[in-house]
Design a protein around this motif. Structure first.
Motif, short mmCIF file in Angstrom:
data_model
loop_
_atom_site.label_atom_id
_atom_site.label_comp_id
_atom_site.label_asym_id
_atom_site.label_seq_id
_atom_site.Cartn_x
_atom_site.Cartn_y
_atom_site.Cartn_z
N UNK A 135 1.04 -1.48 -17.18
CA UNK A 135 0.98 -2.10 -15.86
C UNK A 135 -0.29 -1.64 -15.14
N UNK A 136 -1.09 -2.60 -14.69
CA UNK A 136 -2.28 -2.29 -13.91
C UNK A 136 -1.95 -2.30 -12.43
N UNK A 137 -2.30 -1.21 -11.74
CA UNK A 137 -2.20 -1.17 -10.28
C UNK A 137 -3.55 -0.75 -9.73
N UNK A 138 -3.81 -1.12 -8.49
CA UNK A 138 -5.06 -0.74 -7.87
C UNK A 138 -5.03 0.68 -7.37
N UNK A 139 -6.19 1.26 -7.21
CA UNK A 139 -6.32 2.62 -6.70
C UNK A 139 -7.43 2.60 -5.65
N UNK A 140 -7.05 2.74 -4.40
CA UNK A 140 -8.03 2.73 -3.31
C UNK A 140 -8.29 4.16 -2.85
N UNK A 141 -9.56 4.55 -2.89
CA UNK A 141 -9.98 5.87 -2.46
C UNK A 141 -11.13 5.72 -1.48
N UNK A 142 -11.41 6.74 -0.69
CA UNK A 142 -12.57 6.67 0.19
C UNK A 142 -13.83 6.35 -0.62
N UNK A 143 -14.74 5.52 -0.11
CA UNK A 143 -14.76 4.95 1.24
C UNK A 143 -14.09 3.58 1.36
N UNK A 196 0.84 -1.19 0.00
CA UNK A 196 0.00 0.00 0.00
C UNK A 196 0.87 1.24 0.00
N UNK A 197 0.71 2.09 -1.03
CA UNK A 197 1.54 3.29 -1.17
C UNK A 197 0.65 4.53 -1.07
N UNK A 198 0.80 5.34 -0.03
CA UNK A 198 -0.05 6.53 0.13
C UNK A 198 0.13 7.52 -1.02
N UNK A 199 -0.97 8.16 -1.39
CA UNK A 199 -0.98 9.20 -2.41
C UNK A 199 -1.52 10.49 -1.80
N UNK A 200 -1.13 11.65 -2.33
CA UNK A 200 -1.55 12.91 -1.74
C UNK A 200 -3.05 13.17 -1.77
N UNK A 201 -3.77 12.62 -2.76
CA UNK A 201 -5.21 12.88 -2.89
C UNK A 201 -5.82 11.82 -3.78
N UNK A 202 -7.16 11.70 -3.78
CA UNK A 202 -7.79 10.75 -4.70
C UNK A 202 -7.47 11.04 -6.16
N UNK A 203 -7.45 12.32 -6.54
CA UNK A 203 -7.20 12.66 -7.94
C UNK A 203 -5.77 12.31 -8.35
N UNK A 204 -4.80 12.55 -7.47
CA UNK A 204 -3.42 12.19 -7.79
C UNK A 204 -3.27 10.67 -7.87
N UNK A 205 -3.97 9.96 -7.01
CA UNK A 205 -3.94 8.50 -7.07
C UNK A 205 -4.43 8.00 -8.42
N UNK A 206 -5.50 8.61 -8.93
CA UNK A 206 -6.01 8.23 -10.24
C UNK A 206 -5.00 8.55 -11.34
N UNK A 207 -4.33 9.70 -11.22
CA UNK A 207 -3.31 10.06 -12.22
C UNK A 207 -2.16 9.06 -12.22
N UNK A 208 -1.74 8.65 -11.03
CA UNK A 208 -0.65 7.68 -10.93
C UNK A 208 -1.07 6.33 -11.52
N UNK A 209 -2.29 5.93 -11.24
CA UNK A 209 -2.79 4.68 -11.80
C UNK A 209 -2.81 4.74 -13.32
N UNK A 210 -3.26 5.87 -13.87
CA UNK A 210 -3.31 6.03 -15.33
C UNK A 210 -1.91 6.03 -15.94
N UNK A 211 -0.95 6.63 -15.24
CA UNK A 211 0.43 6.65 -15.75
C UNK A 211 1.01 5.25 -15.83
N UNK A 212 0.74 4.42 -14.82
CA UNK A 212 1.22 3.04 -14.84
C UNK A 212 0.54 2.26 -15.97
N UNK A 213 -0.75 2.48 -16.13
CA UNK A 213 -1.47 1.76 -17.19
C UNK A 213 -0.94 2.14 -18.57
N UNK A 214 -0.58 3.40 -18.75
CA UNK A 214 -0.04 3.83 -20.03
C UNK A 214 1.25 3.11 -20.38
#
Length: 383
Positions: A332-340, A311-329
């Motif tokens: 590589x698929x990684x999970x993105x966990x956001x509230x809740x 589990x790698x903390x991200x600064x915000x939900x939106x940044x987490x989504x950006x990081x996930x998209x960058x890996x997919x590009x």
């Protein structure tokens, strides 16, 4: 749909969108050229030839479905063989297979506790356990994550009531382990029971992947109940409750998620049984996951975990989504966990250490994840 409901749905959708919390379904193609570090197929067994062949053979012999609930005509010899194999592997007297891991947790909790009981629940337990406790109508005390003092204080308040402590062996978001030996000592002292969800332990944690309950010498104890899923390390579908014969007999007669549900599909049961035999026969499968986890945790500068999820903390939900998209590009698929979905409200990349990925592809995936985390990761705020 009338105006009131339409307005309410539109408002909820707008809130999700503005907070970066909107989820969408993205169907996978069978030929996608992506390395999966997001799913739960920890050992890579869902596509193992022996597992797929066992699923096909079971479907041809028994049909596409079990045909009825287990108490009518839906109990198959295949179910009994799977249950015996699970119980033997995890060191338990008996097991009961259900159609999902979610059902296993619902069945175990709701059949054991009622409004006259106390449930002591770790704050980080899975949603299936949260829902099960709500359905049980028991009084619930939620204690801070892995807080032994809090659990002890809650148990002391039970008085003459039956009490159940609910935890996971390996937690699905942070990947850390519960202090099972200490918790077992607590339930013994207070004449309570401990329920341990081994969803993320079975096949990965403990000696030869037998789970942390077994590793801590707690398997077979009458005051320690285990639930598990067949859809993660075993690569199939379904769930199980494991414990004493008297406990399983009680569930068969009282657990509504078991009694009123169609039995586990033959293909899933056959696949899970074949995967279990592969794990039993090859200890290098869970060992490979642990070796890769240690190396990747060091590279990402995060604590090593008891299972297969980092589990790698991200600064915000939106940044987490950006990081996930960058890996997919980069494939590589990684999970993105956001509230809740995260119990502490901190958005994270959730990275599955896949033992079934070939070495060269794993090296590429690990390198990609390292670069993405370095670019997007930062000390987490209250995201």
């Amino acid at each position: 749909m009338n105006g009131r409901w339409h307005t309410w749905l539109a408002e909820r959708a707008a809130v999700r969108e503005s907070g970066g919390l909107r989820r969408t379904l993205r169907p996978r193609r069978p030929d996608e050229d992506l390395l999966d570090l997001a799913g739960n197929d920890y050992l890579g067994l869902s596509r193992h030839p022996a597992v797929v062949a066992a699923a096909e053979a079971a479907a041809r012999r028994w049909g596409a479905g079990a045909g009825a609930s287990r108490l009518v005509t839906g109990s198959l010899e295949l179910h009994a063989e799977l249950e015996a194999g699970l119980a033997g592997f995890m060191g338990q007297p008996a097991a009961l297979a259900l159609s999902t891991g979610y059902h296993a947790n619902l069945a175990a909790v709701t059949a054991l506790v009622d409004r006259d009981c106390l449930v002591v629940s770790d704050a980080h337990v899975h949603a299936s356990l949260v829902d099960a406790v709500r359905l049980s109508r028991a009084e619930v005390v939620i204690v801070r994550h892995n807080d032994l003092a809090g659990a002890s204080s809650a148990l002391a308040s039970a008085g003459d009531r039956r009490a159940l402590v609910v935890v996971e062996s390996v937690y699905s978001v942070l990947g850390d382990a519960a202090p099972l030996a200490d918790l077992a000592a607590l339930v013994t002292a207070y004449d309570a029971m401990l329920l341990v969800d081994e969803a993320h332990g079975l096949g990965v944690a403990g000696q030869d992947g037998r789970g942390l309950v077994h590793a801590q010498g707690l398997a077979g104890r009458p005051d320690v109940l285990v639930t598990a899923t067949l859809s993660k390390a075993l690569g199939a579908q379904g769930g199980a409750v494991l414990g004493g014969h008297d406990l399983v007999e009680h569930l068969v007669n009282t657990a509504r998620p078991f009694i009123f549900d169609t039995g586990l599909a033959p293909a899933a049961a056959g696949a899970a049984r074949a995967a279990l035999e592969l794990v039993r026969g090859d200890p290098s499968l869970p060992a490979r996951v642990r070796e890769r986890m240690q190396a990747l945790a060091g590279a990402l500068d995060v604590p090593p975990v008891a299972g297969a999820v980092l589990s790698v903390p991200m600064p915000s939900p939106l940044v987490a989504l950006e990081a996930q998209a960058a890996a997919r590009a980069e494939g590589v698929l990684v999970g993105c966990f956001r509230p809740p979905s995260v119990p502490d409200g901190v958005s994270r990349l959730r990275i599955t250490v896949g033992g079934g990925i070939p070495d060269a592809e794993w090296a590429r995936a690990a390198d990609t994840v390292g670069r993405v985390v370095k670019e997007y990761g930062a000390p987490a705020s209250d995201a």
